[in-house]
Design a protein around this motif. Sequence first.
Motif, PDB file in Angstrom:
ATOM      1  N   ASP A 100      51.333  34.371  33.981  1.00 25.48           N
ATOM      2  CA  ASP A 100      49.799  33.886  34.904  1.00 25.48           C
ATOM      3  C   ASP A 100      49.463  35.154  35.779  1.00 25.48           C
ATOM      4  OD1 ASP A 100      49.889  31.291  33.157  1.00 25.48           O
ATOM      5  OD2 ASP A 100      50.934  30.094  35.596  1.00 25.48           O
ATOM      6  N   ALA A 101      50.417  35.442  36.217  1.00 27.45           N
ATOM      7  CA  ALA A 101      50.145  36.612  37.178  1.00 27.45           C
ATOM      8  C   ALA A 101      48.911  38.202  36.151  1.00 27.45           C
ATOM      9  CB  ALA A 101      51.075  37.685  37.624  1.00 27.45           C
ATOM     10  N   ALA A 102      49.262  37.761  35.247  1.00 27.10           N
ATOM     11  CA  ALA A 102      49.072  38.811  34.244  1.00 27.10           C
ATOM     12  C   ALA A 102      47.608  38.010  33.230  1.00 27.10           C
ATOM     13  CB  ALA A 102      49.364  39.395  32.909  1.00 27.10           C
ATOM     14  N   SER A 103      47.049  36.926  33.664  1.00 26.44           N
ATOM     15  CA  SER A 103      46.369  36.720  33.448  1.00 26.44           C
ATOM     16  C   SER A 103      45.130  36.398  34.610  1.00 26.44           C
ATOM     17  CB  SER A 103      46.552  34.769  32.997  1.00 26.44           C
ATOM     18  OG  SER A 103      46.542  33.992  34.349  1.00 26.44           O
ATOM     19  N   PHE A 104      45.172  36.765  35.209  1.00 25.52           N
ATOM     20  CA  PHE A 104      43.936  37.311  36.124  1.00 25.52           C
ATOM     21  C   PHE A 104      43.187  38.075  36.018  1.00 25.52           C
ATOM     22  CE2 PHE A 104      46.847  34.442  39.101  1.00 25.52           C
ATOM     23  CZ  PHE A 104      45.975  33.744  38.814  1.00 25.52           C
ATOM     24  N   ALA A 105      43.921  39.289  35.166  1.00 22.17           N
ATOM     25  CA  ALA A 105      43.267  40.617  34.827  1.00 22.17           C
ATOM     26  C   ALA A 105      42.176  39.980  33.489  1.00 22.17           C
ATOM     27  CB  ALA A 105      43.838  41.220  34.039  1.00 22.17           C
ATOM     28  N   THR A 106      42.291  38.833  32.828  1.00 24.84           N
ATOM     29  CA  THR A 106      41.641  38.356  31.936  1.00 24.84           C
ATOM     30  C   THR A 106      40.241  37.649  32.838  1.00 24.84           C
ATOM     31  OG1 THR A 106      43.318  38.811  29.971  1.00 24.84           O
ATOM     32  CG2 THR A 106      41.133  37.135  29.841  1.00 24.84           C
ATOM     33  N   LEU A 107      40.724  37.322  33.233  1.00 23.51           N
ATOM     34  CA  LEU A 107      39.717  36.687  34.421  1.00 23.51           C
ATOM     35  C   LEU A 107      38.520  37.226  35.125  1.00 23.51           C
ATOM     36  CD1 LEU A 107      41.722  32.815  35.147  1.00 23.51           C
ATOM     37  CD2 LEU A 107      40.098  33.230  33.334  1.00 23.51           C
ATOM     38  N   LYS A 108      39.235  38.570  35.796  1.00 27.61           N
ATOM     39  CA  LYS A 108      37.885  38.944  36.302  1.00 27.61           C
ATOM     40  C   LYS A 108      37.812  39.861  35.277  1.00 27.61           C
ATOM     41  CE  LYS A 108      39.037  42.485  39.783  1.00 27.61           C
ATOM     42  NZ  LYS A 108      39.233  43.237  40.806  1.00 27.61           N
ATOM     43  N   ALA A 109      38.012  40.595  33.763  1.00 26.27           N
ATOM     44  CA  ALA A 109      36.962  41.118  33.508  1.00 26.27           C
ATOM     45  C   ALA A 109      36.045  39.832  32.638  1.00 26.27           C
ATOM     46  CB  ALA A 109      37.954  41.125  32.113  1.00 26.27           C
ATOM     47  N   VAL A 110      36.459  38.922  32.570  1.00 26.84           N
ATOM     48  CA  VAL A 110      35.059  37.549  32.313  1.00 26.84           C
ATOM     49  C   VAL A 110      34.492  37.636  32.953  1.00 26.84           C
ATOM     50  CG1 VAL A 110      34.412  36.067  31.194  1.00 26.84           C
ATOM     51  CG2 VAL A 110      36.312  36.441  30.574  1.00 26.84           C
ATOM     52  N   PHE A 111      34.571  36.979  34.049  1.00 26.23           N
ATOM     53  CA  PHE A 111      33.934  36.846  35.051  1.00 26.23           C
ATOM     54  C   PHE A 111      33.104  38.231  35.833  1.00 26.23           C
ATOM     55  CE2 PHE A 111      36.199  32.673  34.650  1.00 26.23           C
ATOM     56  CZ  PHE A 111      34.655  32.195  34.802  1.00 26.23           C
ATOM     57  N   THR A 112      33.929  39.634  36.082  1.00 30.62           N
ATOM     58  CA  THR A 112      32.644  40.514  36.371  1.00 30.62           C
ATOM     59  C   THR A 112      32.370  41.344  35.711  1.00 30.62           C
ATOM     60  OG1 THR A 112      34.823  41.472  36.903  1.00 30.62           O
ATOM     61  CG2 THR A 112      34.119  39.772  38.511  1.00 30.62           C
ATOM     62  N   TRP A 113      32.036  41.441  34.982  1.00 30.27           N
ATOM     63  CA  TRP A 113      31.853  42.099  33.548  1.00 30.27           C
ATOM     64  C   TRP A 113      30.375  41.797  33.455  1.00 30.27           C
ATOM     65  CZ3 TRP A 113      28.704  42.495  28.805  1.00 30.27           C
ATOM     66  CH2 TRP A 113      28.360  41.471  28.278  1.00 30.27           C
TER      67      TRP A 113
END
Lengths: 341, 289
Positions: A100-113
């Motif tokens: 779950d901690a690792a999942s934030f990197a994916t969410l961040k990539a989607v929402f901040t690109w």
Amino acid sequence: MSESSILQRASLGAWLEAMGRAGRRVLAPVQEADRVVFGTPSAPEQIATGFVQTPGSAKSVVFPPFDEMLRFRTNGEDVHVEEPSIAAEPTVLFGVRPCDAASFATLKAVFTWDSPDAWVESRMANLTVISVSCTQCDEYCFCTSVGGGPGSTQGSDILLTPLDDRRWLVEVLTEKGRAAAGLAPQLFAPANGEAASKEKLLAQVPVRFEAKEVAGELPSLFDHPEVWKEQSLRCLGCGACAFVCPTCSCFDIQDERVRDQGTRLRCWDSCGFRLFTLHASGHNPRHVQSERWRQRVMHKFSYQPERLGVTGCVGCGRCSRACPVDMNLGEHVRRLSEMSV
Amino acid sequence: MTTFSTAPSASERRNLYTPHKMRIVKATDEAPGVRTFQLQFVDSEVGARFSFEAGQFGEYSVYGEGESTFCIASSPTRTGYIECTFRQAGRVTSALADRQEGDIIGFRGPYGNTFPVERWEGKNVLFIAGGIALPPVRCVIWNVLDLRDRYRDVSIIYGARTVADLVYKHELAEWDQRSDVNLWVTVDPGGQTPEWTGKVGFVPAIVEEVRPRPADTIAVLCGPPIMIKLTLPVLAKLGFAPEQIYTTLENRMKCGVGKCGRCNVGKVFVCKDGPVFTLAQLNELPPEY
């Protein structure tokens, strides 16, 4: 920046209290009826520890199922619009799994690109992730196939590894982690070589495939409808996989209104739904369920790695545990990885 | 707890999804269920800052009903307003269709890439459109016609199911009168009226009959998937290369900014990398549009 120390489990209450005093909201896995959910524990004993994985993910902390985007009140021909504040509450997410901690990197990539989504960005900036390594796994776990692991530090500000039923090994990994530990520094004792035993304590999660290799192979399978049909014939298109997924971030925008007042909501959506891509004309680029399954797999394991540099899966296995017809993403991707075309 | 306010402080990042208020200054019924709105920004400062280019789109909203995605159907050469043309199909477009001149709706945009009209200067431009797909093409047609001396031959082939379904009837008449525009308007067999003097036949057949020359010509093709599918082989037979053929993909969208996850064709976001593509670019994508 990893710094190791030892924390007594009995000290957790004091640490959480210090966080509360410092104005941080604490979210942790708590038992609710027969499920473990993320909530605000009123005492450290309430924090659940003996689970392999929570049924729902922690993504709602930064990307809730319903986000109010606007409120409005119509007034004759005009309309009065109010916007929600972008400011986010400082939050500590305690006791999540490393996946779950690792999942934030994916969410961040989607929402901040490209055009950053200010809400998600602000919630992430105000979030401290304290995760706990896995000492057990089940047949659905495949974090080690997607670049993670039961003791992976990716995405965590602090990682705790249970040394025994009294103590945690503490790895402080970031500035945010240092700030959280610094709220009660007296609780952390120096480690004396315990870090060396970490690997032995962790769950053994078998590697089923290599996500990096799969990313290169999947495009050649796109035009093989039989492959996707065979994998998804039993898919009901219910969307449960997307709703429990920690990295699924597709959303819908819907208005709700009662007479002259209403709200515009961003709501979780799923590429498994027929309506997701249906045009007003009736044309649908992903007309049948197998095309929607293909999109799900390709998006996570090919498009996102290529486009955003992240894998859209952390191997938590929730989708497979939740699937009412027992589709197993880890197994499906393993079989795709073994196909050569 | 989240707080709401009418004016977030300047230090806060902007909410990506907040629409601008626009007033409907003119509403035109084009065809059964099809309307055009001319819109002006309520906040004149926003209006003064706003600019767009041919091919871009926006999210239009009725507060309380939701948002819909349409292209900007007016030309960027006409400033001070934008226009959109839509067919009443669902909840939002039905609510939009009920709006009258003077009413306020929401708009956010412009989004997406553009038709490279400047690169086409000195060339012939051929427009081929079907049905409700004329609006995105109309934006480019007026852009080219407003800068008419920069282009060579301008030809338009437009078809609809019936005479009633033809949109922009006044503009079709205007283009028909112009000596610097070649126009062919057609309706599907059975869609003609006794007074109809235009062509009768499907768009691909009319293209085959007109036989546009590919040399130094850009073709802008927009229409329902079946029309595109059957017109492409005709253009190929006439000698058009995939690099000469442009279209705009009208995928379902919600956010317009590459996040909501539904408009993608393979790794390409139609809302960010499109909606304008050449056939050569589409040929590189997985066949999923």
